[in-house]
Design a protein around this motif. Structure first.
Motif, PDB file in Angstrom:
ATOM      1  N   UNK A 240      -3.385 -17.990 -22.599  1.00  0.00           N
ATOM      2  CA  UNK A 240      -4.356 -17.347 -22.021  1.00  0.00           C
ATOM      3  C   UNK A 240      -5.274 -15.879 -22.457  1.00  0.00           C
ATOM      4  N   UNK A 241      -4.230 -15.348 -23.296  1.00  0.00           N
ATOM      5  CA  UNK A 241      -4.743 -13.706 -23.118  1.00  0.00           C
ATOM      6  C   UNK A 241      -5.325 -14.060 -24.557  1.00  0.00           C
ATOM      7  N   UNK A 242      -5.016 -14.866 -25.475  1.00  0.00           N
ATOM      8  CA  UNK A 242      -5.953 -14.599 -26.576  1.00  0.00           C
ATOM      9  C   UNK A 242      -7.524 -14.888 -26.410  1.00  0.00           C
ATOM     10  N   UNK A 243      -7.205 -15.940 -25.466  1.00  0.00           N
ATOM     11  CA  UNK A 243      -8.753 -16.499 -24.830  1.00  0.00           C
ATOM     12  C   UNK A 243      -9.739 -15.377 -24.443  1.00  0.00           C
ATOM     13  N   UNK A 244      -9.056 -14.713 -23.572  1.00  0.00           N
ATOM     14  CA  UNK A 244     -10.119 -13.362 -23.000  1.00  0.00           C
ATOM     15  C   UNK A 244      -9.943 -12.522 -24.402  1.00  0.00           C
ATOM     16  N   UNK A 245      -9.104 -11.768 -25.268  1.00  0.00           N
ATOM     17  CA  UNK A 245      -9.688 -11.108 -26.062  1.00  0.00           C
ATOM     18  C   UNK A 245     -10.622 -11.938 -27.086  1.00  0.00           C
ATOM     19  N   UNK A 246     -10.706 -13.184 -26.998  1.00  0.00           N
ATOM     20  CA  UNK A 246     -11.748 -14.139 -28.588  1.00  0.00           C
ATOM     21  C   UNK A 246     -13.428 -13.476 -27.044  1.00  0.00           C
ATOM     22  N   UNK A 247     -12.732 -13.721 -26.086  1.00  0.00           N
ATOM     23  CA  UNK A 247     -14.895 -13.991 -25.548  1.00  0.00           C
ATOM     24  C   UNK A 247     -15.010 -13.008 -25.570  1.00  0.00           C
ATOM     25  N   UNK A 248     -14.374 -11.347 -25.378  1.00  0.00           N
ATOM     26  CA  UNK A 248     -14.515 -10.581 -25.510  1.00  0.00           C
ATOM     27  C   UNK A 248     -15.102  -9.762 -26.451  1.00  0.00           C
ATOM     28  N   UNK A 249     -14.604  -9.788 -27.938  1.00  0.00           N
ATOM     29  CA  UNK A 249     -15.190  -9.459 -28.967  1.00  0.00           C
ATOM     30  C   UNK A 249     -16.211 -10.830 -29.302  1.00  0.00           C
ATOM     31  N   UNK A 250     -16.200 -11.245 -29.035  1.00  0.00           N
ATOM     32  CA  UNK A 250     -17.250 -12.522 -29.657  1.00  0.00           C
ATOM     33  C   UNK A 250     -18.643 -11.996 -29.250  1.00  0.00           C
ATOM     34  N   UNK A 251     -18.836 -11.648 -28.199  1.00  0.00           N
ATOM     35  CA  UNK A 251     -20.298 -11.129 -26.771  1.00  0.00           C
ATOM     36  C   UNK A 251     -20.246  -9.837 -27.327  1.00  0.00           C
ATOM     37  N   UNK A 252     -19.670  -8.951 -28.298  1.00  0.00           N
ATOM     38  CA  UNK A 252     -20.134  -7.754 -28.693  1.00  0.00           C
ATOM     39  C   UNK A 252     -20.365  -7.638 -30.071  1.00  0.00           C
ATOM     40  N   UNK A 253     -21.067  -6.156 -29.817  1.00  0.00           N
ATOM     41  CA  UNK A 253     -21.874  -6.043 -31.338  1.00  0.00           C
ATOM     42  C   UNK A 253     -19.923  -5.684 -32.408  1.00  0.00           C
ATOM     43  N   UNK A 254     -18.949  -6.302 -31.938  1.00  0.00           N
ATOM     44  CA  UNK A 254     -18.251  -5.983 -33.226  1.00  0.00           C
ATOM     45  C   UNK A 254     -18.205  -7.248 -33.953  1.00  0.00           C
ATOM     46  N   UNK A 255     -19.399  -8.620 -32.817  1.00  0.00           N
ATOM     47  CA  UNK A 255     -19.107  -9.323 -34.159  1.00  0.00           C
ATOM     48  C   UNK A 255     -20.719  -9.912 -34.001  1.00  0.00           C
TER      49      UNK A 255
END
Length: 235
Positions: A77-92
């Protein structure tokens, strides 16, 4: 699963008979049925819990180092939150030359930095696992090795330009091109981390969510001109 259910039913029946024998209140058949249902319910509950908390081992190679994650529900669950937070930003997400806003890009990266740091400083963060690595160690590497150095360099540089030239557009910033080059390099370095978070979360093919959109803007067909009308610009 079936065998455990049968054994649980038998165990429940024995418990029901024992309860009947002790109480001597009558209703032996009812006691057996109730005990059987209780045993089946317990077995099903334990099986559902086991499936929800099942352990899965994920191995990642980042920066030349292999990391091993024995994942369970809270880590996924923690990894999923971190993934979505990064996948929707300019970080990626790509920021093409001449497009986007550099100040907004820095703000987005700073927000991601804060989102990743918050659970590391909270009291609810689980302790490191006895074996293998923690997803929070992965987040710490992202913060210390990637986001923090980038923000430490470029945030004050852009801020200085904005304060000295409040009336000028950021496209006139002398370091505009260099910033965009290093942002692309940062995105490339962050990509394996974010994909790794997706794999820990159990997301099927997490890389597909990071691919640039192939959609192109299609121009609308020109409206037919009526006779005698003046031609105008087409949209």
């Amino acid at each position: 699963m079936a065998l455990r259910t049968v054994l649980a039913g038998v165990t429940g029946s024995v418990i029901g008979i024992a309860a009947y024998s002790i109480s001597q209140t009558g209703g032996q058949r009812l006691s057996v049925i109730v005990g059987c249902l209780i045993g089946v319910g317990v077995a099903l509950g334990l099986e559902l819990y086991r499936r929800s908390a099942q352990l899965t081992e994920v191995r990642l190679v980042l920066l030349g180092n292999e990391m091993s994650f024995t994942t369970k529900t809270d880590m996924r669950q923690a990894a999923q939150r971190m993934f979505f937070q990064a996948a929707t930003r300019v970080a990626t997400r790509p920021l093409e030359d001449g497009s986007g806003n550099l100040r907004e890009a820095l703000t987005s990266l700073k927000t991601l930095f804060d989102l990743y740091r918050e659970p590391l400083e909270g009291h609810t963060t689980p302790p490191p696992p006895a074996k293998g690595d923690s997803v929070y160690e992965l987040a710490l590497d992202i913060l210390n090795f990637e986001l923090a150095p980038f923000l430490a360099r470029w945030h004050p540089n852009l801020k200085e330009f904005e304060e000295r030239h409040p009336d000028r557009d950021e496209s006139e910033w002398p370091e505009n091109a260099a910033f965009r080059v290093e942002l692309r390099q940062l995105q490339e370095r962050l990509r394996p981390y974010v994909i790794g978070l997706g794999e820990i979360a159990g997301i099927r093919d997490p890389e597909r969510h990071l691919r640039p959109s192939g959609r192109s803007v299609r121009s609308r067909p020109a409206l037919p001109q009526q006779e005698g009308s003046r031609p105008g610009p087409q949209e």
